[in-house]
Design an enzyme around this catalytic site. Structure first.
Site, mmCIF file in Angstrom:
data_model
loop_
_atom_site.group_PDB
_atom_site.id
_atom_site.type_symbol
_atom_site.label_atom_id
_atom_site.label_comp_id
_atom_site.label_asym_id
_atom_site.label_seq_id
_atom_site.Cartn_x
_atom_site.Cartn_y
_atom_site.Cartn_z
ATOM 1 N N CYS A 186 0.882 -1.182 0.000
ATOM 2 C CA CYS A 186 0.000 0.000 0.000
ATOM 3 C C CYS A 186 0.912 1.223 0.000
ATOM 4 O O CYS A 186 1.090 1.881 1.017
ATOM 5 C CB CYS A 186 -0.912 -0.008 1.215
ATOM 6 S SG CYS A 186 -1.790 -1.569 1.490
ATOM 7 N N ALA A 187 1.501 1.537 -1.139
ATOM 8 C CA ALA A 187 2.699 2.375 -1.177
ATOM 9 C C ALA A 187 2.446 3.877 -1.247
ATOM 10 O O ALA A 187 3.292 4.656 -0.826
ATOM 11 C CB ALA A 187 3.564 1.962 -2.358
ATOM 12 N N ALA A 188 1.321 4.322 -1.831
ATOM 13 C CA ALA A 188 1.125 5.761 -2.013
ATOM 14 C C ALA A 188 1.064 6.476 -0.659
ATOM 15 O O ALA A 188 0.567 5.894 0.311
ATOM 16 C CB ALA A 188 -0.168 6.013 -2.803
ATOM 17 N N GLY A 190 4.285 7.366 -1.336
ATOM 18 C CA GLY A 190 5.576 6.927 -1.841
ATOM 19 C C GLY A 190 6.793 7.266 -1.012
ATOM 20 O O GLY A 190 7.902 6.912 -1.386
ATOM 21 N N CYS A 346 -1.019 4.028 11.281
ATOM 22 C CA CYS A 346 -0.909 5.258 12.062
ATOM 23 C C CYS A 346 -2.099 5.360 13.014
ATOM 24 O O CYS A 346 -2.575 6.439 13.321
ATOM 25 C CB CYS A 346 -0.824 6.479 11.164
ATOM 26 S SG CYS A 346 -2.218 6.694 10.065
#
Length: 856
Positions: A186-188, A190, A346
């Site tokens: 779930c990279a965005a 980045g 988070c």
């Protein structure tokens, strides 16, 4: 600077985490679109439900909870990280420390010294910094304005990433080595992918230099540089949403790393990646490392996210638990035996953290299949708390037609079942969440050997080191996962089973039927006050309806995961003997959730005449691989841009591009066609690109290389575009001009070595330069020129001279002046003709009509 002198691209990602409140889960402030009209500083940082859960849910002792809650209600410090190769990052860090820190340190505000930016002790090499200075001070003093300009310029160049401190932790815990194959699920936007890419490449540039000089690239750090000093590793960065994937591409493009692929897939059903097989049996890629930084409710971002204070409910975490579990389970499936996965959020909510970890380990077959890693030796200076082994779950219930919500705390699943049964008898219309399932509660182990050591998880609370809240867990795969099954995402079938068991069992006594809710909790309620968990919430129904609507659009309705093609079993929704749910109508994805255009990735053959002609012109060694050049057109023609990728990236793209994989980015631009009128007179009408020039330069002989040894020369080349350089005669671009005199028309490497002294360079650079028939020009755009002038010469507002543009303007001005003069002359002549015509008419005596006069 960085890998290409001065990297192109816009400002770096601002490090926003992924709170999942609507469509854009990567918004810097954490939620969906922020439609506030009031200032963020005016929003009350209060939420009774939010506070009550973390005060009473078993997280912190009362005194420490007060410290945490006080910190959570304050502004988050600004933070940033020096990026790129380590040598470049350290060089830019030194410029920052020597130029800006002393100026800020020397300031006073209201008689007190101003606190300058400081390195964050938890991270090595002083590469991570934060700044707690109040904005009214920042806005008032020039040193801060200069510092801000430096930050903006370096972020645009890719040398600085403005990222939240806690967001930088997960990549460090992954322990990535060069040569590893890594997936960021779930990279965005980045920022973490950038960290992972840096780790995969390591100090590759230095090792390639050694290999090109016929020295052995040392591999004693555990990395694999067997590809002539190049890292053999690969990062696949993925995001499910098209727009967020676009943000991801924008961020990673600035890195100019060829060992990187960006994909667009639902992480919970990420497709298996096929590898070429010589045995006839299909083989699939397994990853050494996986980062699952999953969508979450984001309540740890309350210091920067106004939506948390206004909209927090316990349903946020409950609604995301199953999606997070499916993503984690899929990641564990794709992990190599002995590989490691970092799961992070988070959020401070155990529903999204420890509960997901324990449920995933149990679904994989227990601690003999997957273990939690003790990561106390990772970032040892990071202040942290152990993971929870006990916690309570909050849920809210409502009565249709009423705006009042009642909050409940449950310590285990049985307590919830009993409460639900009691309300069904006494108040059958009361509605609880259908997302509250057994897996969200603390696991109950039958033996010490089966116990999941959740205390090995890491909790970072806001008050520990002035950050946001964060959760990290490191998982190691010990054995193949043969069978896995995940429960359905709602509790209807489970409650039916529990009810059937209850009706056939011996009636429980009164104590066993007590509801473990607010009224029965052990924590005392303040005298004279209503319980803080039972209150009327304004506009809650509308907020919940909106949240439900956005989550339904963004996540699948059912938790089933289709069977994939790799060797291990894939999770399926457990029916638990219940009647299957009716088939739901297939909803067509929204346009932003679909790939907007088809990307083509076609590799050129190693004997392609264009590639050989170009590399021969630039004097590139035969040892440099010829078979990794790629174009992005369906026909596979070398028309405009040529990209370079790593060998493994080529293997994966070639084997999977027709299997439904959504590849949206791969490769670094190394050559662009140079379209000029005299291109037929050139051997190679292609220009080197700043992005990929440092990939090629170690393998270039001296036929197209010039060296710059003077800062004055570099300054001249940066401040002026197209300075004169005739074949014969004088020039004013120093040693570079001397070397270019005998070079034929075309592009060149400008090599600048690191050197000491006042006229020295703080780091190594390689820049592209075009040799024209009568001039020379660095192929660096204006923004990058200004960034380099600020970085190297402290030029704050340079004026870049463009001799070609000035000449063209002069020619145009002359042409305009000539046309204006001609128009004025025609006007005068027209007026004279009109006067003559009038005079002629008067002489005729009868007032003949004057001829029409065309006005200029």
């Amino acid at each position: 600077m960085g890998r290409g002198g001065s990297r192109g691209g816009g400002r770096g990602g601002r490090g926003g985490r992924k709170p999942f409140r609507g469509g854009n889960k990567n918004n810097f402030r954490g939620g969906g679109r922020d439609n506030r009209t009031e200032s963020w500083t005016d929003i009350p940082r209060q939420n009774e439900l939010f506070e009550s859960y973390y005060r009473m849910g078993g997280f912190l002792e009362e005194e420490e909870f007060e410290q945490m809650w006080k910190a959570l209600a304050t502004d988050l410090p600004n933070s940033f990280r020096f990026t790129g190769t380590k040598s470049d990052a350290l060089a830019v860090r030194e410029i920052f420390k020597e130029r800006y820190i002393p100026a800020i340190t020397a300031m006073d505000f209201e008689g007190q010294p101003v606190e300058p930016p400081k390195p964050v002790e938890a991270f090595p090499d002083e590469l991570v910094w934060d700044m707690k200075t109040h904005k009214k001070i920042v806005r008032r003093y020039a040193p801060f304005a200069d510092f801000q300009k430096f930050l903006v310029a370096e972020a645009a160049s890719g040398n600085i990433s403005r990222q939240e401190v806690v967001s930088m932790i997960p990549p460090h815990f992954l322990d990535v080595k060069p040569g590893m194959v890594v997936l960021d699920m779930c990279a965005a936007p980045g920022s973490k992918s950038a960290q992972l890419a840096e780790m995969i490449h390591g100090d590759e540039e230095e090792r390639v230099q050694k290999a090109a000089n016929n020295e052995s690239p040392n591999t004693d750090d555990g990395g694999d540089y067997s590809d002539d000093g190049r890292s053999t590793g690969l990062l696949i960065a993925n995001d499910t949403d098209y727009k967020r994937a676009g943000m991801l591409v924008h961020q990673v493009k600035r890195l100019n790393f060829p060992n990187l692929i960006v994909t667009q897939h639902d992480a919970s059903i990420f497709p298996s990646i096929e590898l070429p097989s010589t045995s006839g049996k299909k083989q699939y890629l397994k990853f050494d490392r996986i980062l699952a930084d999953v969508p979450c409710s984001g309540d740890g971002t309350a210091r920067k996210n106004p939506n948390v204070w206004g909209k927090w409910t316990p349903k946020d975490g409950l609604g995301l638990h199953n999606l997070q579990l499916r993503i984690l389970f899929r990641g564990l499936q794709m992990l190599k035996k002995g590989g490691r996965l970092v799961y992070s959020t988070c959020s401070m909510n155990p529903t999204e953290n420890e509960a997901v970890i324990s449920a995933a380990i149990q679904a994989c077959g227990g601690v003999t299949k997957v273990q939690l890693v003790d990561c106390s030796d990772h970032l040892p200076k990071l202040k942290r708390k152990p993971g929870l082994t006990k916690w309570k779950i909050m849920d809210t219930s409502t009565v249709p037609g009423s705006n009042e919500k009642t909050a409940h705390l449950f310590t285990n699943w049985d307590a919830f079942v009993k409460a639900k049964a009691k309300y069904e008898k006494e108040e059958p219309e009361r509605v609880f969440s259908n997302k509250l399932v057994p897996e969200v509660f603390p696991p109950v182990a039958t033996s010490e050997e089966e116990r999941i050591p959740l205390e090995r998880c890491v909790r970072v609370y806001p008050h520990l080191q002035d950050t946001g809240g964060f959760f990290i867990a490191v998982l190691e795969k010990l054995d193949d996962i043969k069978v896995g099954q995940l429960r359905a995402s709602n509790n209807e079938a489970i409650l039916r089973e529990a009810k059937a068991e209850s009706e056939s069992a011996t009636p429980a006594n009164k104590d066993e039927m007590e509801i473990d809710s607010t009224e029965q909790t052990e924590e005392p309620t303040p005298a004279g006050n209503q319980s803080p968990l039972k209150r009327k919430l304004e506009n809650t129904e509308d907020a919940d309806a909106e949240a439900k609507r956005t989550k339904t659009e963004d996540t699948p309705a059912e938790p089933t995961v289709p069977k994939t093609e790799d060797q291990e079993e894939t999770p399926a929704a457990a029916t638990n003997g219940s009647t299957p749910a009716p088939t739901k109508e297939v909803v067509k994805p929204k346009p932003e959730q679909q790939s907007q255009s088809k990307e083509f990735f076609e590799y050129l053959p190693a004997d392609d005449p264009n590639i050989n002609q170009i590399l021969d012109f630039f004097g590139i060694s035969p040892r440099f691989p010829r078979d990794r050049f790629m174009v992005k057109n369906k026909e596979g023609l070398a028309l405009n841009k040529l990209y370079y990728t790593s060998a493994l990236a080529k293997t994966i793209i070639s084997a999977n591009k027709h299997r439904g994989m959504k590849f949206i980015h791969c490769g670094v631009i190394v050559f662009v066609a140079h379209k000029i009128k005299d291109k037929d007179l050139m051997r190679a009408p292609w220009r080197l690109q700043n992005e990929g020039i440092r990939i090629l330069e170690p393998w270039a002989n001296n036929q197209r290389v010039v060296t710059c040894t003077s800062k004055a020369t570099l300054y001249k080349l940066l401040i002026e575009m197209f300075p004169k350089l005739p074949k014969e005669g004088g020039h004013d671009i120093g040693e570079v001009g001397d070397q270019l005199q005998d070079k034929e028309i075309g592009c060149c490497f400008v090599r600048i070595e690191k050197s000491e002294g006042e006229d020295g360079f703080p780091f190594r650079m390689v820049l592209p330069l075009w040799r024209h028939p009568g001039s020379a020009n660095l192929m660096v755009d204006k923004d990058d020129r200004k960034a380099m002038l600020l970085r190297l010469f402290n030029e704050k507002d340079p004026v870049i001279k463009n001799h070609v543009a000035e000449k063209a303007k002069a020619v145009q001005d002359a042409k305009d002046a000539e046309e204006a003069e001609e128009a004025e002359r025609e006007l005068v002549e027209a007026k004279e003709e009109e006067a003559d015509a009038t005079a002629d008419a008067g002489e005729d005596g009868e007032g003949a009509a004057a001829p029409a006069v065309e006005q200029a």
